[in-house]
Design a protein around this motif. Structure first.
Motif, PDB file in Angstrom:
ATOM      1  N   THR A  63     -24.787  11.113  44.920  1.00 35.25           N
ATOM      2  CA  THR A  63     -25.145  11.602  43.585  1.00 35.25           C
ATOM      3  C   THR A  63     -25.354  10.442  42.627  1.00 35.25           C
ATOM      4  OG1 THR A  63     -23.849  13.607  43.973  1.00 35.25           O
ATOM      5  CG2 THR A  63     -24.483  13.143  41.714  1.00 35.25           C
ATOM      6  N   VAL A  64     -24.495   9.443  42.731  1.00 33.29           N
ATOM      7  CA  VAL A  64     -24.651   8.256  41.887  1.00 33.29           C
ATOM      8  C   VAL A  64     -26.010   7.622  42.119  1.00 33.29           C
ATOM      9  CG1 VAL A  64     -23.697   6.011  41.262  1.00 33.29           C
ATOM     10  CG2 VAL A  64     -22.160   7.868  41.961  1.00 33.29           C
ATOM     11  N   ARG A  65     -26.387   7.483  43.380  1.00 35.29           N
ATOM     12  CA  ARG A  65     -27.664   6.852  43.687  1.00 35.29           C
ATOM     13  C   ARG A  65     -28.842   7.714  43.213  1.00 35.29           C
ATOM     14  NH1 ARG A  65     -24.271   5.307  47.850  1.00 35.29           N
ATOM     15  NH2 ARG A  65     -24.774   7.064  49.224  1.00 35.29           N
ATOM     16  N   ALA A  66     -28.684   9.030  43.253  1.00 37.31           N
ATOM     17  CA  ALA A  66     -29.762   9.906  42.808  1.00 37.31           C
ATOM     18  C   ALA A  66     -30.008   9.787  41.310  1.00 37.31           C
ATOM     19  CB  ALA A  66     -29.435  11.353  43.167  1.00 37.31           C
ATOM     20  N   LEU A  67     -28.950   9.503  40.537  1.00 38.84           N
ATOM     21  CA  LEU A  67     -29.078   9.432  39.078  1.00 38.84           C
ATOM     22  C   LEU A  67     -29.141   8.007  38.555  1.00 38.84           C
ATOM     23  CD1 LEU A  67     -28.051  12.413  39.528  1.00 38.84           C
ATOM     24  CD2 LEU A  67     -27.024  12.232  37.260  1.00 38.84           C
TER      25      LEU A  67
ATOM     26  N   PRO B  85     -28.691   3.901  34.560  1.00 39.04           N
ATOM     27  CA  PRO B  85     -28.125   2.675  35.136  1.00 39.04           C
ATOM     28  C   PRO B  85     -26.881   2.193  34.410  1.00 39.04           C
ATOM     29  CG  PRO B  85     -30.086   2.181  33.846  1.00 39.04           C
ATOM     30  CD  PRO B  85     -30.013   3.673  33.933  1.00 39.04           C
ATOM     31  N   GLU B  86     -26.708   2.619  33.161  1.00 38.93           N
ATOM     32  CA  GLU B  86     -25.574   2.147  32.360  1.00 38.93           C
ATOM     33  C   GLU B  86     -24.333   3.012  32.527  1.00 38.93           C
ATOM     34  OE1 GLU B  86     -27.577   5.192  29.641  1.00 38.93           O
ATOM     35  OE2 GLU B  86     -28.004   4.000  31.437  1.00 38.93           O
TER      36      GLU B  86
ATOM     37  N   ALA C 143     -25.899  14.054  29.679  1.00 36.19           N
ATOM     38  CA  ALA C 143     -24.968  12.925  29.696  1.00 36.19           C
ATOM     39  C   ALA C 143     -25.241  11.966  28.550  1.00 36.19           C
ATOM     40  CB  ALA C 143     -25.061  12.197  31.038  1.00 36.19           C
ATOM     41  N   ARG C 144     -26.499  11.663  28.324  1.00 33.21           N
ATOM     42  CA  ARG C 144     -26.840  10.728  27.242  1.00 33.21           C
ATOM     43  C   ARG C 144     -26.515  11.313  25.874  1.00 33.21           C
ATOM     44  NH1 ARG C 144     -32.480   8.447  29.647  1.00 33.21           N
ATOM     45  NH2 ARG C 144     -31.631   6.609  30.696  1.00 33.21           N
TER      46      ARG C 144
ATOM     47  N   PRO D 240     -22.669   6.662  29.267  1.00 35.68           N
ATOM     48  CA  PRO D 240     -22.103   7.926  29.739  1.00 35.68           C
ATOM     49  C   PRO D 240     -21.022   7.717  30.790  1.00 35.68           C
ATOM     50  CG  PRO D 240     -24.508   7.978  29.770  1.00 35.68           C
ATOM     51  CD  PRO D 240     -24.112   6.560  29.541  1.00 35.68           C
ATOM     52  N   VAL D 241     -20.031   8.576  30.731  1.00 32.74           N
ATOM     53  CA  VAL D 241     -18.973   8.614  31.749  1.00 32.74           C
ATOM     54  C   VAL D 241     -19.167   9.893  32.553  1.00 32.74           C
ATOM     55  CG1 VAL D 241     -16.498   8.752  32.189  1.00 32.74           C
ATOM     56  CG2 VAL D 241     -17.375   7.301  30.334  1.00 32.74           C
TER      57      VAL D 241
END
Length: 252
Positions: A52-56, A61-62, A31-32, A40-41
């Motif tokens: 999944t959002v919380r896992a990553l 964070p951005e 992603a980066r 990243p989108v």
């Protein structure tokens, strides 16, 4: 095809602990790298409440998240808890996925609910978009219980048969999902890596264990295994368990 927020909350800590660390780090790097200097989108399919959002989130964070789910209530909760942008979509309509400008697509505990044709269509869609795919926690058909009970193997086989049933989009891949998805994405020109991500359940997951056993017994009984509920009653006394899952990272 939807799950209660209570069940998703119960399983989230076990999911988080089970994710393969190297593949998760690989997904973050993808992603980066794809985003360059921009945030990243990431598009999350079947987002549920945003696990999944919380896992990553700690590593990204951005990131800007596009949350995709057909369940309006889960989608609203995910948006509230993560700040992501909700997209209410039927996953049959892969052409409608919000992939423009996306740098990664993710999914958790989703591929085992889907038919092979859907996975192939997703691979083709992501190949055309030039987007990588990180799919975690596909059930792989293995259950190891301690202590062992005589009915364990029969119940596992019946449950696996149930998992291959139609979950709303056609016959699901069930326990074959991880391996078949890896094959399909490779056939579409992706560089594919997989890793085991089993749940390792201990007495601290007593509530999850109870719901899991009840669900397994009910599913096995639906296939005609008359002794499934007897197995469920015997398994209510807590045992340690290893429930197999597979993570996948596919890069175009």
């Amino acid at each position: 095809m939807s799950f209660s927020s209570d069940w998703l909350a119960l399983r989230e800590p076990a999911d988080h602990a089970a994710r393969d660390a190297e593949l998760l780090a690989g997904a973050v790097a993808v992603a980066r790298r794809a985003a360059g200097d921009a945030p990243p989108v990431i598009v999350d399919l079947g987002c549920g409440t945003g696990a999944t959002v919380r896992a990553l989130a700690g590593a990204l964070p951005e990131a800007h998240w596009r949350l995709v789910d057909a369940d309006a209530a889960l989608l609203a909760e995910a948006a509230r808890r993560t700040g992501g942008t909700p997209h209410r979509l039927d996953l049959r309509t892969l052409e409608a996925l919000p992939l423009e400008g996306a740098h990664l697509v993710t999914a958790s505990a989703l591929l085992d609910l889907m038919p092979r044709d859907w996975v192939a269509a997703l691979a083709a869609r992501l190949r055309a978009a030039g987007v990588g795919f990180y799919a975690a926690l596909s059930y792989d058909g293995w259950m190891d219980w301690t202590p062992v009970l005589p009915l364990d193997a029969a119940v596992t086989a019946a449950f696996n048969t149930h998992q291959r049933g139609d979950k709303g989009l056609g016959a699901a891949l069930g326990p074959d999902a991880g391996q078949i998805a890896a094959q399909v994405f490779a056939e579409h020109g992706f560089d594919v890596r997989t890793a085991d991500s089993p749940w390792q359940l201990t007495p601290s997951e007593g509530a999850l264990h109870a719901e899991l056993v009840a669900g397994i017994a009910a599913a096995a009984a639906e296939t005609g295994l008359e002794a499934a509920q007897d197995w469920g009653a015997a398994r209510r006394t807590f045992a340690t368990a290893r429930i197999g899952h597979l993570d996948l990272l596919a890069l175009p």
